[in-house]
Write an enzyme that holds these catalytic residues in place. Structure first.
Site, PDB file in Angstrom:
ATOM      1  N   SER A 294      32.177 100.042  52.087  1.00 35.49           N
ATOM      2  CA  SER A 294      31.808 101.008  51.057  1.00 35.49           C
ATOM      3  C   SER A 294      30.750 101.979  51.574  1.00 35.49           C
ATOM      4  O   SER A 294      30.534 103.030  50.976  1.00 35.49           O
ATOM      5  CB  SER A 294      31.248 100.259  49.846  1.00 35.49           C
TER       6      SER A 294
ATOM      7  N   GLY B  86      30.439  96.415  45.026  1.00 35.70           N
ATOM      8  CA  GLY B  86      29.950  95.250  44.274  1.00 35.70           C
ATOM      9  C   GLY B  86      29.810  95.603  42.800  1.00 35.70           C
ATOM     10  O   GLY B  86      29.315  96.688  42.471  1.00 35.70           O
TER      11      GLY B  86
ATOM     12  N   CYS C 126      33.588  94.347  54.934  1.00 31.22           N
ATOM     13  CA  CYS C 126      32.941  94.275  53.627  1.00 31.22           C
ATOM     14  C   CYS C 126      33.413  92.991  52.951  1.00 31.22           C
ATOM     15  O   CYS C 126      34.619  92.794  52.764  1.00 31.22           O
ATOM     16  CB  CYS C 126      33.379  95.496  52.810  1.00 31.22           C
TER      17      CYS C 126
ATOM     18  N   CYS D  73      27.100  89.721  52.485  1.00 27.59           N
ATOM     19  CA  CYS D  73      27.326  91.157  52.281  1.00 27.59           C
ATOM     20  C   CYS D  73      26.907  91.832  53.571  1.00 27.59           C
ATOM     21  O   CYS D  73      25.817  91.568  54.090  1.00 27.59           O
ATOM     22  CB  CYS D  73      26.491  91.669  51.115  1.00 27.59           C
ATOM     23  N   THR D  74      27.768  92.691  54.092  1.00 30.72           N
ATOM     24  CA  THR D  74      27.482  93.261  55.411  1.00 30.72           C
ATOM     25  C   THR D  74      26.204  94.101  55.417  1.00 30.72           C
ATOM     26  O   THR D  74      25.499  94.159  56.423  1.00 30.72           O
ATOM     27  CB  THR D  74      28.684  94.094  55.905  1.00 30.72           C
TER      28      THR D  74
HETATM   29  N1  DGL Z   1      28.950  95.801  52.223  1.00 28.60           N
HETATM   30  C1  DGL Z   1      29.691  95.264  51.150  1.00 28.60           C
HETATM   31  C2  DGL Z   1      29.912  93.748  51.292  1.00 28.60           C
HETATM   32  O1  DGL Z   1      29.897  93.204  52.366  1.00 28.60           O
HETATM   33  C3  DGL Z   1      29.334  95.587  49.737  1.00 28.60           C
HETATM   34  C4  DGL Z   1      28.427  96.661  49.375  1.00 28.60           C
HETATM   35  C5  DGL Z   1      28.780  97.282  48.033  1.00 28.60           C
HETATM   36  O2  DGL Z   1      28.431  96.735  46.981  1.00 28.60           O
HETATM   37  O3  DGL Z   1      29.412  98.311  48.087  1.00 28.60           O
HETATM   38  O4  DGL Z   1      30.144  93.088  50.319  1.00 28.60           O
END
Ligand code: DGL
Length: 265
Positions: free
Chosen positions: A11, A43, A74, A186-187
Site C-alpha cells: 500500500s 489496514g 504486505c 506489517c511490512t
Molecule cells: N504494509 C502493510 C502490511 O504489511 C499494511 C499497511 C496498510 O495498512 O496499508 O500489512
C-alpha cells in the site's frame, strides 16, 4: 535472453526492506516496486473492497510489466488476496504473512506478540496460521494503525522522541502481556524495528519475514546469475498509483533504497 522483472506491491513504502534483501539475493534481476498510494492504507478495509483493489492493481501491473513473479509485500493484502490471486493468474505469487512458525519456534515462555494492521489481526488466515503453527502458545495481538501512517508519512521528518511516542501504546501492551517474542506482522514496521527493540528490551526477540520471503522468491523464479551481469545493469523502479501525492516524500525513500522514479501506474 533478458529475464522478466519481479513486481513488489504494498500500500506504500512498507515493502521496501523486503525489496532491499531481494536485490541482494538476486542482483541480476530487474525489480518494479509499486506503492498503492491511492488506496493507502489497506489496514482497516473490509475484505471485499481490499480484494477488488488488489486484483485491479495486479491486473494493471501484469499488463504493464509482464513480470515473472509478484511479491505481495504486505501482510494485509496477502492474508486477504493471496489464494485468489494464485487461482486467477498463472505466475508465482509470494506472500508476506505473519511469521508465526518462526515465532513459535523461538518463544521460551509461550507468549507471543503480534503487531499488525487491524485487518491482519482480525483475519481468519492469521487465525489459521496460529492454529497450525502456534497452537500451544498464547498470541497477544495489537493493531498498530497509527504506526503505519507514521512510517508512511512522517518517519524521516520526525525525531526519535516522536517515534518512541508513536510506538509507546504497543510497547506498553506487549510488556504488560509479558511476551518474549514479537512478530512484525506489517511490512511498515520493519522501519521501526530498532526502536521497538530498544523499547522492549533484550529479553524480547523480534521476528520478521524478510529472510523467509526472499528465500522463497529465489526458489520460485527461474535461476539467474548470482552476480550482476556485465551486459545488463539491473533496474529498480518505483511506481505509485493515484495522482495526489507529495513527490518529495518519496525522494528520501528512493535515495535510501536506490530506486529510480517510474511515475504513476
Ligand atoms: N504494509 C502493510 C502490511 O504489511 C499494511 C499497511 C496498510 O495498512 O496499508 O500489512
Amino acid at each position: 535472453m533478458k529475464s522478466k522483472p519481479v513486481v513488489f506491491l504494498d500500500s506504500g513504502v512498507g515493502g521496501l526492506p523486503y525489496l532491499l534483501e531481494a536485490k541482494r539475493k538476486l542482483p541480476s534481476r530487474d525489480f518494479i516496486y509499486l506503492a498503492d498510494n491511492k488506496n493507502f492504507p489497506y489496514g482497516g478495509r473490509d475484505i471485499l473492497s481490499l480484494k477488488k483493489i488488489v486484483h485491479e492493481i495486479i491486473g494493471k501491473a501484469l499488463n504493464a510489466f509482464d513480470p515473472e513473479a509478484v511479491v505481495i509485500a504486505c501482510n494485509t493484502a496477502s492474508v486477504v488476496t493471496l489464494s485468489s490471486l494464485r487461482q486467477k493468474y498463472g505466475i508465482p505469487f509470494v506472500g508476506v504473512v505473519p511469521a508465526v512458525k518462526p515465532a513459535a519456534e523461538n518463544t521460551k515462555n509461550g507468549i507471543i506478540g503480534l503487531l499488525a494492521t487491524e485487518t491482519t489481526v482480525k483475519n481468519i488466515y492469521t487465525d489459521t496460521l496460529i492454529r497450525d503453527f502456534a497452537s500451544d502458545c498464547s498470541v497477544r495481538k495489537f493493531a498498530g494503525v497509527k504506526i503505519v501512517d507514521f512510517v508512511e508519512n512522517q518517519l524521516y521528518q520526525s525525531n526519535s522522541m516522536r517515534t518512541t511516542k508513536i510506538l509507546q501504546p504497543a510497547v506498553t501492551f506487549f510488556k504488560k502481556e509479558k511476551i518474549d517474542t514479537l512478530i512484525l506482522g506489517c511490512t511498515h514496521f520493519l522501519f521501526v524495528k530498532d526502536t521497538l527493540k530498544k523499547m522492549l528490551g533484550s529479553q524480547v526477540s523480534i521476528i520478521d519475514s524478510v529472510e523467509g520471503v526472499t528465500t522463497q522468491l529465489k526458489k520460485v523464479i527461474s535461476s539467474c546469475p548470482e552476480k550482476p551481469l556485465e551486459t545488463h545493469r539491473s533496474r529498480y523502479t518505483f511506481y505509485i498509483t493515484g495522482n495526489r501525492f507529495d513527490r518529495s516524500k518519496y525522494d528520501v525513500f528512493l535515495q535510501k533504497f536506490e530506486l529510480v522514479w517510474g511515475g504513476t501506474l
